[in-house]
Each structure stands twice: as structure tokens, then as C-alpha cells.
Design a protein around this motif. Structure first.
Motif, PDB file in Angstrom:
ATOM      1  N   ALA A  37       0.781  -1.059   0.181  1.00  0.00           N
ATOM      2  CA  ALA A  37      -0.041   0.159  -0.204  1.00  0.00           C
ATOM      3  C   ALA A  37       0.974   1.403   0.117  1.00  0.00           C
ATOM      4  O   ALA A  37       0.385   2.253  -0.654  1.00  0.00           O
ATOM      5  N   ARG A  38       1.997   1.280   0.802  1.00  0.00           N
ATOM      6  CA  ARG A  38       2.978   2.346   0.910  1.00  0.00           C
ATOM      7  C   ARG A  38       3.550   2.489  -0.666  1.00  0.00           C
ATOM      8  O   ARG A  38       3.535   3.722  -0.976  1.00  0.00           O
ATOM      9  N   LEU A  39       3.905   1.531  -1.154  1.00  0.00           N
ATOM     10  CA  LEU A  39       4.529   1.714  -2.430  1.00  0.00           C
ATOM     11  C   LEU A  39       3.364   2.209  -3.366  1.00  0.00           C
ATOM     12  O   LEU A  39       4.028   3.185  -4.251  1.00  0.00           O
ATOM     13  N   SER A  40       2.312   2.058  -3.388  1.00  0.00           N
ATOM     14  CA  SER A  40       1.313   2.619  -4.298  1.00  0.00           C
ATOM     15  C   SER A  40       1.366   4.341  -4.065  1.00  0.00           C
ATOM     16  O   SER A  40       1.189   4.972  -4.851  1.00  0.00           O
ATOM     17  N   ASP A  41       1.054   4.686  -2.863  1.00  0.00           N
ATOM     18  CA  ASP A  41       1.105   5.759  -2.160  1.00  0.00           C
ATOM     19  C   ASP A  41       2.425   6.710  -2.839  1.00  0.00           C
ATOM     20  O   ASP A  41       2.381   7.912  -3.361  1.00  0.00           O
ATOM     21  N   GLU A  42       3.593   5.827  -2.746  1.00  0.00           N
ATOM     22  CA  GLU A  42       4.959   6.541  -3.164  1.00  0.00           C
ATOM     23  C   GLU A  42       4.885   6.954  -4.734  1.00  0.00           C
ATOM     24  O   GLU A  42       5.383   7.904  -5.273  1.00  0.00           O
ATOM     25  N   VAL A  43       4.226   5.996  -5.383  1.00  0.00           N
ATOM     26  CA  VAL A  43       4.187   6.001  -6.977  1.00  0.00           C
ATOM     27  C   VAL A  43       3.079   6.982  -7.264  1.00  0.00           C
ATOM     28  O   VAL A  43       3.400   7.803  -8.363  1.00  0.00           O
ATOM     29  N   GLY A  44       2.196   7.084  -6.477  1.00  0.00           N
ATOM     30  CA  GLY A  44       1.107   8.237  -6.598  1.00  0.00           C
ATOM     31  C   GLY A  44      -0.176   7.796  -7.198  1.00  0.00           C
ATOM     32  O   GLY A  44      -1.268   8.539  -7.650  1.00  0.00           O
ATOM     33  N   THR A  45      -0.291   6.382  -7.490  1.00  0.00           N
ATOM     34  CA  THR A  45      -1.590   5.911  -8.035  1.00  0.00           C
ATOM     35  C   THR A  45      -1.742   4.270  -7.739  1.00  0.00           C
ATOM     36  O   THR A  45      -0.694   3.746  -7.317  1.00  0.00           O
ATOM     37  N   PRO A  46      -2.938   3.662  -7.470  1.00  0.00           N
ATOM     38  CA  PRO A  46      -2.912   2.121  -7.218  1.00  0.00           C
ATOM     39  C   PRO A  46      -1.963   1.550  -8.295  1.00  0.00           C
ATOM     40  O   PRO A  46      -2.070   1.434  -9.428  1.00  0.00           O
ATOM     41  N   LEU A  47      -1.450   0.373  -7.687  1.00  0.00           N
ATOM     42  CA  LEU A  47      -0.701  -0.351  -8.687  1.00  0.00           C
ATOM     43  C   LEU A  47      -1.206  -1.698  -8.782  1.00  0.00           C
ATOM     44  O   LEU A  47      -0.973  -2.535  -9.755  1.00  0.00           O
ATOM     45  N   LEU A  48      -2.032  -2.017  -7.777  1.00  0.00           N
ATOM     46  CA  LEU A  48      -2.597  -3.330  -7.649  1.00  0.00           C
ATOM     47  C   LEU A  48      -4.046  -3.260  -7.324  1.00  0.00           C
ATOM     48  O   LEU A  48      -4.621  -2.244  -6.367  1.00  0.00           O
ATOM     49  N   HIS A  49      -5.133  -4.314  -7.730  1.00  0.00           N
ATOM     50  CA  HIS A  49      -6.423  -4.183  -7.080  1.00  0.00           C
ATOM     51  C   HIS A  49      -6.855  -5.703  -6.871  1.00  0.00           C
ATOM     52  O   HIS A  49      -6.098  -6.411  -7.484  1.00  0.00           O
ATOM     53  N   ARG A  50      -7.700  -6.147  -6.024  1.00  0.00           N
ATOM     54  CA  ARG A  50      -8.140  -7.324  -5.456  1.00  0.00           C
ATOM     55  C   ARG A  50      -9.048  -7.956  -6.535  1.00  0.00           C
ATOM     56  O   ARG A  50      -9.925  -7.291  -6.791  1.00  0.00           O
ATOM     57  N   GLU A  51      -8.691  -9.249  -6.846  1.00  0.00           N
ATOM     58  CA  GLU A  51      -9.377 -10.226  -7.524  1.00  0.00           C
ATOM     59  C   GLU A  51      -9.571 -11.511  -6.656  1.00  0.00           C
ATOM     60  O   GLU A  51      -8.831 -12.358  -7.045  1.00  0.00           O
ATOM     61  N   GLY A  52     -10.862 -11.529  -6.024  1.00  0.00           N
ATOM     62  CA  GLY A  52     -10.895 -12.550  -5.175  1.00  0.00           C
ATOM     63  C   GLY A  52      -9.668 -12.699  -4.088  1.00  0.00           C
ATOM     64  O   GLY A  52      -9.443 -11.785  -3.049  1.00  0.00           O
TER      65      GLY A  52
END
Length: 296
Positions: A37-52
């Protein structure tokens, strides 16, 4: 960005679950989830989303992953390169040596070293008997002591008078340096360490040399003398010539040097210690090109 987090991101992006990453990395699942989650914050946009049960890459994540893969690949290559350097049995040693030592001393040292350390890579560079230094070698085998480098004498090599077989002086049991005053001299180039020694020997006896020919290496020097084109002062080498000692026995030192200002890498230390331990013994057991004597 933390390298461990990038590796976790790479594993999840390649299809591993957070649970599997947790078990593989011996790290708790919440720790890994918070790091992603911190990695997405550092990049500035979601990098992953959940599927199941799985996390899937977003479009931004897919674009980012290509660069993460490349970066981690280069990082792993760099770590492997450092590991090879610091592992004494897999490293690289850069050895510079005077060309006149390349036909006898260097091959013996290299061959015996490789018997015990076959995976160490040796980069060998000839100095062509010049007084100029090689570019940043780990070790140097030569007859000169350079500033800024530690130096250890390995052997003392007699310098002798080299004469054509039919030369009148070849019938004398002893020769004085002054006997050479009128003789045409075959000598190395002025930048050669042997030339410096030759000039010093003649100058000390008040003899001004009559240079007939200047050559680039010892085989040429011996060939010119054998052809009757002059005499020379040189260490003993095989050839169709006659060798006579100079009064008082004149030597040139052969030594090993290494940098004073930096620590040698482990593989270079291995080779240095091998040379210091074995050089004299190898010459004594081998077919020496000259009457070697250990330094006093």
C-alpha cells in the motif's frame, strides 16, 4: 523505495498470493500488505487491485512492473558481480608484467596458482619493458619500484656481458667494464628499465656507450648479438651467444608491487601471497634462464 517491497510487489504481480509471499519471505501478511500500500502511495496511483484471493496489476502497475523487473535484474547482476569480486575463489586479478618476464616467470606462477585456484580469472598485461605504468593493475611483476606502491623483491637476476661466439672477448675468463668502451652496443630503447641499468653500469665505470642498435625486446637483443652486430649487457636467456660475468657480479632485482592506497580484493591477495611464497622455489626447481640468487 525499499528493495524488499519491490521484490514483494514483483512476486505478487507474477501471481503469488500475499500468503505465499509471507511464507516465502518469513514476514507477516499485514507487513507485506502495508508495504504494498505504501508503494502505491509513493508512486502516486494504485498499482494493484484485488480479484478474489489474488491481487492483480492495474494499468499503472503493469507499466511500473516492467521497470521494476529491469531494475531488480540489474541490481541482482551488480550483487553477483560484487560477490565474484569478493569471493577469493571466483574473483579477477589484473597482473601487469615486464615483457622480459613473460616467457618464464609469469607462466610458472600462473600455472601453479591455477592448480589450486582454477576459478580465479587472471587478466595479464605486458608492459613491454617500459618504465611507464600499466593502468591500475592489482599487481605488477617488474624490475622497478614505483611510487605509491608497496614493493617486495622476489629474485636477483645477474646482468652479464652478451657476446657473439667468435668475439675476441669471448675467449677471456673475465671481462672488465672498461673492456667494452670501444665495442658497438646493442641496447634496449631509452625507456626500458634494462637500458637504464645498462647506462648506469657503463657510466659508473666511466664508459660512454657506442649504441649501434636499439631494440624493443630481449629476443631481438640476443638475435642482434648472435648475428655479430654488437655486444650487450643483459640477463641470461637462451641464444647462440657467449655470456661472461661482470666484475663484482651486477644484478637487477625482480619484484612484485601492489597499491599502497587501497586494499587488494581477496582474489588478488591470494595471488600475491602465492607469488611471494613460491617465486624463488619455482625458479630453483625450473630451468632458470639465469643463475638466480635470492636477495640478501
Amino acid at each position: 523505495m525499499d528493495v524488499a517491497t519491490l521484490r514483494w510487489f514483483q512476486l505478487v504481480a507474477d501471481g503469488a498470493t500475499v500468503t505465499e509471499v509471507s511464507e516465502l519471505e518469513l514476514t507477516s501478511q499485514p507487513t507485506i500488505s502495508r508495504a504494498l500500500a505504501r508503494l502505491s502511495d509513493e508512486v502516486g496511483t494504485p498499482l494493484l487491485h484485488r480479484e478474489g484471493r489474488l491481487l492483480r496489476l492495474t494499468r499503472a502497475g503493469a507499466a511500473f512492473k516492467r521497470h521494476v523487473d529491469a531494475m531488480l535484474h540489474h541490481l541482482d547482476d551488480g550483487l553477483a558481480a560484487v560477490d565474484q569480486l569478493t569471493d577469493p575463489e571466483r574473483g579477477t586479478v589484473v597482473l601487469a608484467y615486464q615483457a622480459s618476464l613473460g616467457s618464464w616467470l609469469v607462466p610458472r606462477l600462473v600455472a601453479t596458482f591455477r592448480e589450486g585456484h582454477p576459478d580465479v580469472k587472471l587478466e595479464l598485461h605486458s608492459l613491454r619493458d617500459r618504465t611507464t605504468a600499466a593502468r591500475h593493475p592489482d599487481l605488477e611483476l617488474s624490475t622497478r619500484q614505483l611510487p605509491g606502491r608497496q614493493w617486495r623483491v622476489l629474485l636477483r637476476e645477474p646482468i652479464k656481458v652478451v657476446l657473439p661466439r667468435e668475439h675476441p672477448l669471448s675467449r677471456r675468463p673475465g671481462i672488465a667494464v672498461t673492456d667494452l668502451a670501444e665495442e658497438p652496443l646493442v641496447a634496449m630503447r631509452p625507456t626500458s628499465q634494462l637500458r637504464l641499468a645498462t647506462d648506469a653500469i657503463l657510466s659508473a665505470a666511466g664508459v660512454r656507450p657506442r649504441i649501434a642498435y636499439e631494440v624493443d625486446d630481449l629476443p631481438s637483443l640476443y638475435g642482434y648479438v648472435a648475428a655479430g652486430l654488437g655486444i650487450a649487457l643483459a640477463p641470461e636467456r637462451p641464444g647462440e651467444v657467449v655470456l661472461r660475468d661482470l666484475p663484482g657480479r651486477v644484478f637487477r632485482d625482480i619484484g612484485l608491487s601492489w597499491p599502497s592506497e587501497r586494499q587488494l580484493l581477496p582474489a588478488a591477495e591470494l595471488f600475491r601471497d602465492h607469488v611471494l611464497r613460491n617465486a624463488q622455489d619455482l625458479v630453483a626447481r625450473g630451468t632458470s634462464p639465469s643463475d638466480q640468487e635470492a636477495p640478501q
